[in-house]
Design an enzyme around this catalytic site. Structure first.
Site, PDB file in Angstrom:
ATOM      1  N   ILE A 193       0.829  -1.254   0.102  1.00  0.00           N
ATOM      2  CA  ILE A 193       0.203  -0.012  -0.157  1.00  0.00           C
ATOM      3  C   ILE A 193       0.842   1.290  -0.046  1.00  0.00           C
ATOM      4  O   ILE A 193       0.764   2.313  -0.757  1.00  0.00           O
ATOM      5  CB  ILE A 193      -0.950   0.058   1.281  1.00  0.00           C
ATOM      6  CG1 ILE A 193      -2.011  -1.233   1.118  1.00  0.00           C
ATOM      7  CG2 ILE A 193      -1.707   1.469   1.472  1.00  0.00           C
ATOM      8  CD1 ILE A 193      -2.839  -1.378   2.255  1.00  0.00           C
ATOM      9  N   VAL A 246       9.232   5.801  12.659  1.00  0.00           N
ATOM     10  CA  VAL A 246       8.628   6.921  13.176  1.00  0.00           C
ATOM     11  C   VAL A 246       8.459   6.738  14.860  1.00  0.00           C
ATOM     12  O   VAL A 246       7.427   5.852  15.015  1.00  0.00           O
ATOM     13  CB  VAL A 246       7.407   7.456  12.476  1.00  0.00           C
ATOM     14  CG1 VAL A 246       7.009   8.836  12.897  1.00  0.00           C
ATOM     15  CG2 VAL A 246       7.820   7.836  10.967  1.00  0.00           C
ATOM     16  N   ARG A 290      -2.296  -4.760   7.353  1.00  0.00           N
ATOM     17  CA  ARG A 290      -3.906  -5.041   7.694  1.00  0.00           C
ATOM     18  C   ARG A 290      -3.830  -5.980   8.742  1.00  0.00           C
ATOM     19  O   ARG A 290      -3.182  -6.883   8.721  1.00  0.00           O
ATOM     20  CB  ARG A 290      -4.544  -5.182   6.264  1.00  0.00           C
ATOM     21  CG  ARG A 290      -4.514  -3.903   5.327  1.00  0.00           C
ATOM     22  CD  ARG A 290      -5.388  -4.378   4.011  1.00  0.00           C
ATOM     23  NE  ARG A 290      -6.636  -4.519   4.386  1.00  0.00           N
ATOM     24  CZ  ARG A 290      -7.724  -3.714   4.332  1.00  0.00           C
ATOM     25  NH1 ARG A 290      -7.103  -2.125   4.260  1.00  0.00           N
ATOM     26  NH2 ARG A 290      -8.820  -3.670   4.625  1.00  0.00           N
ATOM     27  N   HIS A 462       6.120 -12.718 -30.942  1.00  0.00           N
ATOM     28  CA  HIS A 462       7.263 -11.726 -31.142  1.00  0.00           C
ATOM     29  C   HIS A 462       6.473 -10.254 -31.894  1.00  0.00           C
ATOM     30  O   HIS A 462       5.646 -10.566 -32.624  1.00  0.00           O
ATOM     31  CB  HIS A 462       8.298 -12.112 -31.777  1.00  0.00           C
ATOM     32  CG  HIS A 462       9.647 -11.039 -32.138  1.00  0.00           C
ATOM     33  ND1 HIS A 462      10.168 -10.538 -31.077  1.00  0.00           N
ATOM     34  CD2 HIS A 462       9.723 -10.255 -33.080  1.00  0.00           C
ATOM     35  CE1 HIS A 462      11.012  -9.908 -31.493  1.00  0.00           C
ATOM     36  NE2 HIS A 462      10.835  -9.687 -32.770  1.00  0.00           N
TER      37      HIS A 462
HETATM   38  P1  NAD Z   1       2.684  -4.806   3.874  1.00  0.00           P
HETATM   39  O1  NAD Z   1       2.620  -5.833   4.818  1.00  0.00           O
HETATM   40  O2  NAD Z   1       2.704  -5.166   2.498  1.00  0.00           O
HETATM   41  O3  NAD Z   1       3.625  -3.811   4.308  1.00  0.00           O
HETATM   42  C1  NAD Z   1       3.791  -3.287   5.563  1.00  0.00           C
HETATM   43  C2  NAD Z   1       5.156  -2.508   5.389  1.00  0.00           C
HETATM   44  O4  NAD Z   1       5.188  -1.644   6.667  1.00  0.00           O
HETATM   45  C3  NAD Z   1       6.005  -3.652   5.623  1.00  0.00           C
HETATM   46  O5  NAD Z   1       7.061  -3.643   4.805  1.00  0.00           O
HETATM   47  C4  NAD Z   1       6.576  -3.474   7.088  1.00  0.00           C
HETATM   48  O6  NAD Z   1       7.934  -3.675   7.309  1.00  0.00           O
HETATM   49  C5  NAD Z   1       6.529  -1.967   7.518  1.00  0.00           C
HETATM   50  N1  NAD Z   1       6.242  -1.351   8.763  1.00  0.00           N
HETATM   51  C6  NAD Z   1       5.453  -2.010   9.701  1.00  0.00           C
HETATM   52  N2  NAD Z   1       5.692  -1.394  11.012  1.00  0.00           N
HETATM   53  C7  NAD Z   1       6.363  -0.182  10.873  1.00  0.00           C
HETATM   54  C8  NAD Z   1       6.721   0.922  11.348  1.00  0.00           C
HETATM   55  N3  NAD Z   1       6.450   1.011  12.740  1.00  0.00           N
HETATM   56  N4  NAD Z   1       7.432   1.836  10.598  1.00  0.00           N
HETATM   57  C9  NAD Z   1       7.824   1.428   9.589  1.00  0.00           C
HETATM   58  N5  NAD Z   1       7.481   0.502   8.637  1.00  0.00           N
HETATM   59  C10 NAD Z   1       6.696  -0.285   9.117  1.00  0.00           C
HETATM   60  O7  NAD Z   1       1.007  -4.062   4.537  1.00  0.00           O
HETATM   61  P2  NAD Z   1       0.327  -2.844   3.615  1.00  0.00           P
HETATM   62  O8  NAD Z   1       1.164  -2.269   2.506  1.00  0.00           O
HETATM   63  O9  NAD Z   1      -0.278  -2.014   4.489  1.00  0.00           O
HETATM   64  O10 NAD Z   1      -0.938  -3.723   2.803  1.00  0.00           O
HETATM   65  C11 NAD Z   1      -1.549  -4.675   3.704  1.00  0.00           C
HETATM   66  C12 NAD Z   1      -2.073  -5.946   2.944  1.00  0.00           C
HETATM   67  O11 NAD Z   1      -2.943  -5.608   1.750  1.00  0.00           O
HETATM   68  C13 NAD Z   1      -0.792  -6.669   2.186  1.00  0.00           C
HETATM   69  O12 NAD Z   1      -0.414  -7.604   2.833  1.00  0.00           O
HETATM   70  C14 NAD Z   1      -1.629  -7.226   0.788  1.00  0.00           C
HETATM   71  O13 NAD Z   1      -1.717  -8.675   1.342  1.00  0.00           O
HETATM   72  C15 NAD Z   1      -2.855  -6.438   0.711  1.00  0.00           C
HETATM   73  N6  NAD Z   1      -2.907  -5.585  -0.526  1.00  0.00           N
HETATM   74  C16 NAD Z   1      -2.429  -5.913  -1.456  1.00  0.00           C
HETATM   75  C17 NAD Z   1      -2.285  -5.166  -2.798  1.00  0.00           C
HETATM   76  C18 NAD Z   1      -2.099  -5.997  -4.220  1.00  0.00           C
HETATM   77  O14 NAD Z   1      -2.441  -7.322  -4.006  1.00  0.00           O
HETATM   78  N7  NAD Z   1      -1.793  -5.121  -5.162  1.00  0.00           N
HETATM   79  C19 NAD Z   1      -2.459  -3.823  -2.615  1.00  0.00           C
HETATM   80  C20 NAD Z   1      -2.589  -3.345  -1.525  1.00  0.00           C
HETATM   81  C21 NAD Z   1      -2.628  -4.082  -0.282  1.00  0.00           C
END
Ligand code: NAD
Length: 488
Positions: A193, A246, A290, A462
């Site tokens: 996200i 943060v 999430r 191709h």
């Molecule tokens: P995510 O798990 O992909 O990423 C969260 C990130 O935040 C990780 O890299 C983690 O290390 C980091 N993080 C956690 N705590 C932190 C902190 N205190 N400070 C800084 N970084 C921190 O989660 P998301 O991006 O919120 O997405 C949630 C879920 O939604 C994904 O796991 C995915 O399954 C789903 N999603 C899928 C799609 C897609 O299919 N394209 C798109 C959006 C969301």
């Protein structure tokens, strides 16, 4: 008098898992009720997830294409962005698609009820009408059911640090509303996200800083797939801070003052780029994952067991209560819409024709819709290493792809992982424009038990990007025309 609906099957939650299950069940002749808190089905994916975010990512692509056109001698100038029109276009797309799902309910005679469901016992759900606003069909309804599929999805994870009640702090839902394009945006979390929405805001003109707690963007994804994305994001974003978190935020006159600190003690002599410094951002997007939305629907009263927030299920997605099933984000990782839909259909198979059907996919695709996109399925190199499992890897860099080069995007890479003993394809990873479309061929190959030789012998048209999968497989058999490997 509250109305009581007696139904064979109730599906709690109308997202991609819930409506797929409800539609198939009704088509199989099961009397089905679909209960959802939105007036129209579609869930998070439709209303505040995949569909609105992909609309915005398409806009980001258009803006990038406009810039890149200069390289081909075409100049468009600075894009003028009409946010109100953009929001209206996004709303129209969601409305059109969710209305067609509502029609899908009518066509199949699925009883669609709007309201919040709360279990009262293992065979009863009470529907709380939504307030404020209309709740067609949901007012004072009690549903008694023989079987139930729980598909209640997930909600954004929250961090107490950001719980200061400021409208400048966004989650994925509020960020998608696109109320404004802030001059500066801090994105907390370098996952799906954070990077997708960060890319949208950067394309629209925000100066974006990403803070990621771990040592890499998209932790867990193969490093060679992340590298080209990192290179491009470094140019699009103002700053990317890895191994940073943060630790403090405060609302100030013009924004949010945030303290950035290294997330773990660094080895002597190594610097992370941040040392407890403060910076002010107009807005902050928190995208740190999430969590399953299982706390508010009375699962305990139905006797359904939950573990670390996720509903416990077996390989048929049956919970500990035999007539109740659970699918999608609420039933476990990965939190992906296509996984939920597949599970929904599996459960209906179990309930109707295929009592012995089980969850057994060989290849679960995942796509990150950044620019470039990253997509993979089956075994990844990261997991192969963790499992100590030997693999042979055929890599094809897009510098040699005619199609990628003609469109000015040869920064991609395609790789095919095979079992060294059998040549069977175990996994495929792609980074590059359109990777999300390319991965479908790999899913079919893995599910059909194809070998790399099979993939290499299939004629790829191709000039297309699909040739990169063929060439990565050809490489494993010394057949690639575009990769020269000197003989020893
Ligand atoms: P995510 O798990 O992909 O990423 C969260 C990130 O935040 C990780 O890299 C983690 O290390 C980091 N993080 C956690 N705590 C932190 C902190 N205190 N400070 C800084 N970084 C921190 O989660 P998301 O991006 O919120 O997405 C949630 C879920 O939604 C994904 O796991 C995915 O399954 C789903 N999603 C899928 C799609 C897609 O299919 N394209 C798109 C959006 C969301």
């Amino acid at each position: 008098m509250p109305e009581t609906i007696n139904t064979d099957l109730v599906v709690l939650g109308g997202g991609p898992g819930g409506y797929a299950a409800a539609f198939l069940a009704a088509e199989r002749g099961v009397q089905t009720t679909l209960l959802d808190a939105n007036a129209k089905p579609g869930g998070t994916c439709m209303h505040v997830g995949c569909i609105p975010s992909k609309t915005l990512l398409h806009v980001a692509d258009l803006i990038h294409l406009g810039h890149e056109a200069a390289e081909f001698g075409i100049a468009y100038g600075k894009p003028e962005i009409d946010l109100a029109k953009l929001r209206a276009k996004g709303d129209k797309i969601v409305d059109m698609m969710s209305t067609s799902l509502l029609k899908g309910c009518k066509d199949r005679k699925v009883n669609h009820i709007v309201g919040r469901g709360d279990f009262k016992d293992p065979h009863t759900i009470e529907v709380a009408p939504l307030t404020p606003g209309p709740s067609p069909g949901g007012r004072g309804v009690t549903i008694t059911f023989k079987r139930c599929i729980i598909a209640v999805g997930s909600i954004p994870a929250k961090l107490p640090t950001f719980d200061i009640g400021s409208p400048r702090i966004l989650d994925s839902t509020s960020a998608l509303r696109l109320e404004s394009v802030p001059k500066t945006l801090l994105v907390v979390g370098g996952g799906y996200i954070g990077l997708e929405l960060g890319s949208v805001y950067a394309a629209l003109g925000s100066s974006v800083t990403v803070v990621e707690m771990t040592a890499s963007l998209l932790p867990g994804v193969d490093a060679d797939l992340v590298r080209p994305l990192f290179a491009r994001l470094r140019a699009q974003f103002d700053k990317i801070h890895l191994e940073t978190k943060v630790t403090e935020v405060e609302e100030v006159k013009d924004g949010i003052k945030a303290r950035l600190e290294p997330s773990s003690p660094l080895p002597p002599g190594e610097e992370s780029g941040v040392r407890g410094e403060f910076a002010v951002f107009e807005k902050v997007l928190v995208a740190v994952g999430r969590r399953p939305n299982t706390a508010t629907c009375g699962l305990d009263k139905a006797g359904v067991e939950v573990e670390r927030g996720f509903i416990k299920t077996d390989k048929q997605r049956r919970t500990n209560v035999p007539h109740i099933f659970a699918i999608g984000d609420a039933a476990g990782e990965p939190m992906l819409a296509h996984k939920a839909a597949h599970e929904g259909k599996l459960v209906v198979e179990v309930l109707t024709d295929e009592a012995h059907a089980e969850w057994d996919p060989r290849a679960m695709p995942a796509v990150v819709f950044t620019d470039p996109e990253i997509a993979w399925c089956g075994l990844t190199e990261t997991d192969a290493k963790k499992q100590n499992r030997p693999v042979k890897v055929g890599v094809f860099r897009w510098g040699f792809s005619g199609r990628a080069t003609t469109v000015g995007r040869n920064d991609g890479l395609t790789k095919v992982l095979v079992d060294p003993a059998t040549d069977q394809v175990l996994g495929v990873g792609v980074v590059g424009a359109g990777a999300g479309e390319l991965i479908a061929e790999a899913v079919v190959a893995i599910e059909m038990g194809a070998t790399a030789k099979d993939l290499a012998m299939c004629i790829h048209p191709h000039p297309t990007l699909s040739e990169t999968i063929g060439e990565a497989a050809e490489f494993l058999h010394g057949l690639s025309s575009h990769i020269f490997v000197p003989r020893k």
